[in-house]
Design an enzyme around this catalytic site. Structure first.
Site, short mmCIF file in Angstrom:
data_model
loop_
_atom_site.label_atom_id
_atom_site.label_comp_id
_atom_site.label_asym_id
_atom_site.label_seq_id
_atom_site.Cartn_x
_atom_site.Cartn_y
_atom_site.Cartn_z
N LYS A 147 0.81 -1.28 0.26
CA LYS A 147 -0.05 0.03 0.03
C LYS A 147 0.62 1.28 -0.15
O LYS A 147 2.16 1.29 0.40
CB LYS A 147 -0.86 0.14 1.26
CG LYS A 147 -1.99 1.10 1.30
CD LYS A 147 -3.30 0.36 0.48
CE LYS A 147 -4.39 1.25 0.10
NZ LYS A 147 -5.53 0.45 -0.47
N GLY B 264 -20.66 6.66 2.28
CA GLY B 264 -19.85 7.11 1.25
C GLY B 264 -20.74 7.25 -0.04
O GLY B 264 -21.69 6.40 -0.33
N GLY C 82 -18.49 7.38 -3.06
CA GLY C 82 -17.34 7.44 -4.06
C GLY C 82 -17.58 6.51 -5.03
O GLY C 82 -18.41 5.85 -5.41
N ASN C 83 -16.29 5.82 -5.49
CA ASN C 83 -16.29 5.05 -6.42
C ASN C 83 -16.81 3.60 -6.16
O ASN C 83 -17.76 2.97 -6.76
CB ASN C 83 -14.64 4.68 -6.74
CG ASN C 83 -14.61 3.33 -7.63
OD1 ASN C 83 -14.40 2.22 -7.18
ND2 ASN C 83 -14.85 3.55 -9.01
P1 NAD Z 1 -13.66 7.51 -2.86
O1 NAD Z 1 -12.52 8.45 -2.50
O2 NAD Z 1 -14.10 7.36 -4.17
O3 NAD Z 1 -14.84 7.85 -1.94
C1 NAD Z 1 -14.76 7.89 -0.75
C2 NAD Z 1 -16.36 8.50 -0.19
O4 NAD Z 1 -16.39 8.30 1.21
C3 NAD Z 1 -16.66 10.00 -0.57
O5 NAD Z 1 -18.04 9.74 -1.05
C4 NAD Z 1 -16.45 10.85 0.55
O6 NAD Z 1 -17.39 11.77 0.61
C5 NAD Z 1 -16.94 9.59 1.73
N1 NAD Z 1 -16.41 9.87 2.95
C6 NAD Z 1 -15.14 10.10 3.46
N2 NAD Z 1 -15.16 10.33 4.69
C7 NAD Z 1 -16.42 10.01 5.11
C8 NAD Z 1 -16.95 10.19 6.52
N3 NAD Z 1 -16.15 10.54 7.64
N4 NAD Z 1 -18.29 9.80 6.51
C9 NAD Z 1 -19.20 9.48 5.27
N5 NAD Z 1 -18.50 9.47 4.36
C10 NAD Z 1 -17.23 9.83 3.95
O7 NAD Z 1 -12.86 6.27 -2.25
P2 NAD Z 1 -13.42 4.63 -2.82
O8 NAD Z 1 -12.35 4.33 -3.72
O9 NAD Z 1 -14.79 4.68 -3.11
O10 NAD Z 1 -12.88 4.00 -1.36
C11 NAD Z 1 -13.85 3.86 -0.24
C12 NAD Z 1 -13.18 2.75 0.70
O11 NAD Z 1 -13.02 1.40 0.00
C13 NAD Z 1 -11.89 2.79 1.20
O12 NAD Z 1 -11.82 2.48 2.44
C14 NAD Z 1 -11.20 2.38 0.06
O13 NAD Z 1 -9.88 1.97 0.70
C15 NAD Z 1 -11.88 1.11 -0.06
N6 NAD Z 1 -11.24 0.16 -1.23
C16 NAD Z 1 -11.53 0.83 -2.28
C17 NAD Z 1 -11.04 0.25 -3.79
C18 NAD Z 1 -11.26 0.88 -5.03
O14 NAD Z 1 -11.11 0.09 -5.88
N7 NAD Z 1 -11.50 2.21 -5.07
C19 NAD Z 1 -10.87 -1.28 -3.49
C20 NAD Z 1 -10.87 -1.76 -2.15
C21 NAD Z 1 -10.86 -1.12 -1.18
#
Ligand code: NAD
Length: 428
Positions: A107, A219, A221-222
């Protein structure tokens, strides 16, 4: 408000220690696996747009590569810490093992707030990060990917810098690249869809149709958005989501009891996944406190934001109606919260199983890069479905036959696989 000091690495080690006890691992194996194999800490100097210089702190951690090159995302976050990166790298090792792909765990991260950086500043940060670790990463050693607040564009800048230094094309160095530039179809959907594939399988076991369920998601996001997308396609209804408001430095929940409209909410969301609350209110959403998302009377909860969201202070507030907690985020539930939730009639699909779809797709991206031949989207998504379904089935059957929770079963399977690889190599 969580009143306990939270350190994700201590939590990751506690969970590892528990698995090591269950597996009766010898001391050398425990010593090897409870800390990362390698750590790189460095400074990245940047020329800011206003003419000043600023130095950012960056990291790359390789927790274990006994089963294959280290693999894991890079996070840009103002609250990033070395222990967060250590924990996430360890979780990646278990994730690639449970998903049964030939990769290890790593990471990376940079302490920065992309909300306040221009595109030019971000590009320098990406290129600077690569310059610091170029000798220690690569398609056969350690392969980065996007994570919180990093995107396909960041990956392409990093690839470009890596290739410029190495003097050769090397698309397999990094995954999550844009389509047409070595990226794979299905990457953006992969993690969220994977989460919902595990929910689909869990509902099948419980004998419940997705169409008869409602969900709440943390959340937007993605991961959250594609999880919602597949869940809605399966017939489910999401009534609440939450997101971080960067102006107010707190989160808000957005509820519509007859179901949120994904496209409508996406159209009022910034590139960081923050929903504009005034516009949401105008569209008829109730704007509630940040924690409201997990207090909803729903069947399925999906934390898909950050770690430490369900903890000793709030786990009791989860509705007794909730049947499935599918951890889209990494480390959203603390071990103390797990103890509270043991008394609930609740199936937890643990993080490194539920969100493995992203790394599975990253692995497929590398395979396609190596062949220089690219699959259609349907083919990628169906291959992810096969892998996710078999990982879920393996963990679920192991849990039932050994009377373990899904989390313990996933840990025992993964840690055992990695420990075996270390033994086979003669490391322990
Ligand atoms: P992202 O940056 O696209 O989205 C994060 C979302 O969480 C946003 O909508 C943000 O506004 C929201 N957020 C942040 N802090 C918050 C809080 N305190 N309360 C409510 N909402 C909050 O990130 P992502 O890629 O969607 O990743 C989200 C989680 O999934 C992380 O833990 C990441 O490590 C994990 N993850 C992501 C992937 C990937 O492929 N993107 C893969 C495995 C795990």
């Amino acid at each position: 408000m969580n009143t306990h000091i939270y350190n994700p690495f201590i939590e990751a080690q506690q969970r590892f220690d528990h698995a090591a006890e269950l597996l009766e691992l010898n001391q050398a194996t425990r010593d090897l696996l409870r800390v990362p194999l390698r750590e790189f800490h460095f400074s990245i100097p940047i020329h800011m747009d206003d003419g000043s210089r600023k130095v950012f702190r960056g990291f790359r951690i390789q927790h274990n590569d006994a089963r294959g090159p280290a693999k894991g995302g890079i996070r840009f976050h103002p609250l990033e810490t070395i222990d967060t990166v250590r924990a996430l790298s360890m979780w990646m090792t278990w994730k690639t093992a449970v998903a049964d792909i030939p990769l290890g765990g790593g990471k990376g991260g940079v302490i920065c707030d992309p909300h306040h950086l221009s595109q030019l500043e971000l590009e320098q940060l990406c290129r600077g990060w690569v310059r610091q670790v170029v000798k220690n990463v690569g398609p056969y050693t350690d392969i980065p990917a996007p994570d919180v607040m990093t995107s396909a564009q960041h990956m392409l800048w990093m690839l470009d810098e890596f290739e410029a230094i190495r003097g050769e094309k090397s698309p397999g160095f990094i995954t999550g690249k844009p389509l047409g530039m070595g990226g794979s179809q299905g990457r953006k959907e992969s993690t969220g869809y994977g989460v919902m594939i595990t929910v689909r399988e869990a509902l099948k076991e419980l004998g419940i149709s997705p169409a008869n369920t409602i969900a709440s998601v943390q959340g937007f996001g993605n991961v959250a958005r594609y999880a919602i997308d597949l869940y809605q396609k399966m017939g489910g209804k999401v009534i609440c989501v939450s997101s971080w408001d960067n102006d107010e430095q707190k989160s808000f929940s957005f509820r519509k009891k007859d179901g949120i409209n994904l496209d409508e909410l996406s159209s009022i969301t910034d590139i960081f996944g923050g929903i504009e609350k005034e516009k949401a209110a105008d569209l008829g959403y109730e704007v509630l406190a940040g924690e409201a998302w997990f207090e909803q009377e729903v069947d399925i909860l999906v934390p898909a934001a950050l770690e430490n969201q369900i903890n000793i202070d709030n786990a009791q507030k989860i509705s007794k109606r909730v049947k499935i907690l599918a951890e889209g985020a990494n480390g959203p539930t603390t071990p103390e919260a797990d103890k509270i939730l043991e008394k609930f009639d609740l199936l937890i699909i643990p993080d490194f199983l539920a969100n493995a779809g992203g790394v599975i797709c990253s692995y497929f991206e590398q395979v396609q890069n190596n062949m220089n031949y690219y699959w259609e989207k349907d083919e990628v998504l169906s291959k992810i479905d096969v892998k996710m379904t078999s990982a879920f089935t393996l963990v679920s059957e192991f849990a039932k036959s050994n009377n373990l929770s899904m989390r313990d079963a996933a840990y025992v399977i993964s840690v055992n696989k990695v420990a075996q690889a270390c033994r086979d190599r003669g490391w322990v």
